[in-house]
Design a protein around this motif. Structure first.
Motif, PDB file in Angstrom:
ATOM      1  N   ALA A 296       0.840  -1.209   0.000  1.00 48.84           N
ATOM      2  CA  ALA A 296       0.000   0.000   0.000  1.00 48.84           C
ATOM      3  C   ALA A 296       0.872   1.254   0.000  1.00 48.84           C
ATOM      4  CB  ALA A 296      -0.924  -0.014   1.214  1.00 48.84           C
ATOM      5  N   ALA A 297       1.941   1.231   0.776  1.00 52.19           N
ATOM      6  CA  ALA A 297       2.847   2.381   0.817  1.00 52.19           C
ATOM      7  C   ALA A 297       3.530   2.592  -0.533  1.00 52.19           C
ATOM      8  CB  ALA A 297       3.895   2.169   1.910  1.00 52.19           C
ATOM      9  N   LEU A 298       3.913   1.506  -1.184  1.00 58.14           N
ATOM     10  CA  LEU A 298       4.554   1.609  -2.495  1.00 58.14           C
ATOM     11  C   LEU A 298       3.606   2.223  -3.522  1.00 58.14           C
ATOM     12  CD1 LEU A 298       6.892   0.967  -4.433  1.00 58.14           C
ATOM     13  CD2 LEU A 298       5.926  -1.323  -4.707  1.00 58.14           C
ATOM     14  N   PHE A 299       2.368   1.735  -3.548  1.00 56.53           N
ATOM     15  CA  PHE A 299       1.396   2.285  -4.487  1.00 56.53           C
ATOM     16  C   PHE A 299       1.090   3.747  -4.170  1.00 56.53           C
ATOM     17  CE2 PHE A 299       0.562  -2.052  -5.810  1.00 56.53           C
ATOM     18  CZ  PHE A 299       0.212  -1.891  -7.146  1.00 56.53           C
ATOM     19  N   ALA A 300       0.972   4.066  -2.902  1.00 60.07           N
ATOM     20  CA  ALA A 300       0.684   5.448  -2.506  1.00 60.07           C
ATOM     21  C   ALA A 300       1.822   6.370  -2.925  1.00 60.07           C
ATOM     22  CB  ALA A 300       0.471   5.521  -1.002  1.00 60.07           C
ATOM     23  N   CYS A 301       3.049   5.892  -2.785  1.00 65.65           N
ATOM     24  CA  CYS A 301       4.208   6.697  -3.178  1.00 65.65           C
ATOM     25  C   CYS A 301       4.188   6.982  -4.678  1.00 65.65           C
ATOM     26  CB  CYS A 301       5.486   5.966  -2.774  1.00 65.65           C
ATOM     27  SG  CYS A 301       7.014   6.810  -3.247  1.00 65.65           S
ATOM     28  N   VAL A 302       3.938   5.928  -5.464  1.00 66.38           N
ATOM     29  CA  VAL A 302       3.935   6.085  -6.921  1.00 66.38           C
ATOM     30  C   VAL A 302       2.803   7.005  -7.369  1.00 66.38           C
ATOM     31  CG1 VAL A 302       3.598   4.871  -9.105  1.00 66.38           C
ATOM     32  CG2 VAL A 302       5.046   3.866  -7.321  1.00 66.38           C
ATOM     33  N   ALA A 306       3.226  10.781  -8.911  1.00 63.01           N
ATOM     34  CA  ALA A 306       2.736  11.069 -10.261  1.00 63.01           C
ATOM     35  C   ALA A 306       1.790  12.256 -10.272  1.00 63.01           C
ATOM     36  CB  ALA A 306       2.028   9.837 -10.824  1.00 63.01           C
ATOM     37  N   ALA A 307       1.105  12.451  -9.154  1.00 61.53           N
ATOM     38  CA  ALA A 307       0.164  13.571  -9.051  1.00 61.53           C
ATOM     39  C   ALA A 307       0.848  14.864  -8.623  1.00 61.53           C
ATOM     40  CB  ALA A 307      -0.951  13.221  -8.060  1.00 61.53           C
ATOM     41  N   GLY A 308       2.129  14.803  -8.352  1.00 64.16           N
ATOM     42  CA  GLY A 308       2.865  15.992  -7.956  1.00 64.16           C
ATOM     43  C   GLY A 308       2.758  16.336  -6.492  1.00 64.16           C
ATOM     44  N   ALA A 309       2.229  15.436  -5.682  1.00 64.92           N
ATOM     45  CA  ALA A 309       2.105  15.672  -4.238  1.00 64.92           C
ATOM     46  C   ALA A 309       3.387  15.200  -3.568  1.00 64.92           C
ATOM     47  CB  ALA A 309       0.888  14.956  -3.682  1.00 64.92           C
ATOM     48  N   THR A 310       4.351  16.067  -3.461  1.00 64.35           N
ATOM     49  CA  THR A 310       5.684  15.687  -2.998  1.00 64.35           C
ATOM     50  C   THR A 310       5.695  15.184  -1.561  1.00 64.35           C
ATOM     51  OG1 THR A 310       6.639  17.356  -4.480  1.00 64.35           O
ATOM     52  CG2 THR A 310       8.071  16.459  -2.753  1.00 64.35           C
ATOM     53  N   ALA A 311       5.059  15.914  -0.664  1.00 70.32           N
ATOM     54  CA  ALA A 311       5.093  15.542   0.757  1.00 70.32           C
ATOM     55  C   ALA A 311       4.453  14.170   1.016  1.00 70.32           C
ATOM     56  CB  ALA A 311       4.421  16.632   1.605  1.00 70.32           C
ATOM     57  N   PRO A 312       3.233  13.941   0.534  1.00 73.82           N
ATOM     58  CA  PRO A 312       2.652  12.606   0.737  1.00 73.82           C
ATOM     59  C   PRO A 312       3.485  11.496   0.099  1.00 73.82           C
ATOM     60  CG  PRO A 312       0.956  14.163   0.114  1.00 73.82           C
ATOM     61  CD  PRO A 312       2.262  14.858  -0.084  1.00 73.82           C
TER      62      PRO A 312
END
Length: 372
Positions: A296-302, A306-312
């Motif tokens: 889940a963390a890996l998918f959330a990171c990718v 990709a959406a440009g949300a650097t902090a999350p």
């Protein structure tokens, strides 16, 4: 000359569904000892009654099979009172020649050896079913083609059948003289397993009642646990006999072997569906939350990156890195610290969680099971 039995392609496949064919029997049924009676057809006049049949499934490993058969024909047990049945799950000439050679060697002075070609591969569960159904003995002894039986293995295994004993689990020894790799340490856990088909004995009548092995277990994975759980549901008496020793040398494995092994976990879903309570009690008490969180963390990171949300993306990436590092350190804790092995653990620790989750999902969908 080797006896060869043909594989019946029209034979009905057994799924060994306990709901449709298994009933717990009263515990006051006392079974006789194997050395006084067999549960198969009676011996012909003048023939010695067969006490046990040793079933060995194999596929494409003639050298290992040759070593196994050498240990079986040298058992300190009346050779006229046991037989060896080799089931070739995907017949090849080399395997057939190994069996034929041993059959010729023992003709008239050793155990009868039967070769059964199974036009597979169908898996070891199906191969074992072919073997015990062709057996003459009232006790069926199961092992693998990469084992080495101690000379008193069969004798001690059969001696354990007293009174109402239905099945016997022998002792597995996996010698290892060096600091193990992760693969070797994982394989060595077989030594402490409660019930494994590399070294177990079962009354033929009980196998008949259970319907044999569930052939949906296509890999060498969980088919022995399924048999054990069905024996428990049948209220069978299972005993452990430490003197029935089977050596099981750990085979060499290539780099990244753990990635190939992950595919087997899909059959955890089938075992869980059939025996949810026993699965939780004896296999895994709770789902692999660590793997699910890692993926889940890996998918959330990718996705967030990709959406440009650097902090999350950074938070999710650090969580993935932490969980992956934790998993890697767990695998290295009691294993080799050789540079090549450390590198293998780093790479495979990153790949195993997503692969495991994928194959668990495949199993859950295929067998309509719950969360593993």
């Amino acid at each position: 000359m080797t006896k060869i039995l043909a594989f019946d392609r029209d034979r009905r496949t057994s799924h060994a569904d306990p709901a449709s064919r298994l009933k717990a029997r009263p515990r006051n049924n006392t079974a006789p000892t194997p050395l006084r009676r067999t549960d198969s057809a009676s011996a012909r006049p003048g023939e010695v009654e067969v006490a046990a049949s040793v079933v060995v499934p194999t596929r494409g490993r003639p050298q290992l099979l040759n070593r196994c058969l050498a240990s079986l024909v040298l058992q300190r047990f009346d050779p006229a009172r046991f037989e060896i049945i080799v089931v070739d799950d995907g017949p090849d000439d080399d395997t057939r020649e190994v069996v034929a050679g041993w059959a010729a060697h023992t003709a008239g002075q050793g155990p009868r050896i039967t070769y059964i070609p199974s036009m597979g591969p169908h898996g070891p569960a199906a191969a074992r079913n072919h073997g015990w159904r062709a057996a003459r003995g009232g006790i069926i002894a199961f092992t693998d083609d990469d084992t080495i039986a101690r000379a008193d293995w069969l004798k001690n295994g059969l001696r354990a059948f007293e009174g109402s004993v239905d099945a016997v689990s022998g002792r597995i020894v996996m010698p290892l003289s060096h600091t193990p790799t992760d693969y070797e340490l994982d394989a060595k856990q077989l030594e402490t397993a409660e019930f494994v088909t590399a070294n177990c004995f079962c009354r033929r009548q009980v196998l008949d009642d259970l319907g044999g092995f569930d052939e949906r277990f296509r890999f060498a994975w969980r088919e022995d646990s399924d048999l054990q759980f069905r024996l428990l549901e049948y209220q069978a008496s299972i005993v452990y006999e430490p003197k029935a020793v089977m050596m099981h040398p750990i085979r060499p494995a290539g780099w990244g072997v753990s990635l190939q092994q992950v595919k087997k976990v899909q059959f955890d879903a089938l075992l869980y569906k059939k025996h949810p309570a026993l699965y939780r009690r004896k296999i895994r008490s709770k789902p692999r939350w660590d793997f699910y969180i890692t993926v889940a963390a890996l998918f959330a990171c990718v996705i967030t990156a990709a959406a440009g949300a650097t902090a999350p993306a950074l938070v999710a990436g650090l969580l993935w890195l932490g969980m992956t590092g934790r998993f890697c350190m767990q695998r290295l804790k009691r294993t080799s610290k050789a540079p090549g092995h450390v590198a293998e653990m780093v790479v495979t620790s990153a790949l195993i969680p997503p692969l495991a989750v994928f194959w668990r999902m495949v199993g859950a969908i295929r067998f309509r099971a719950g969360l593993l």
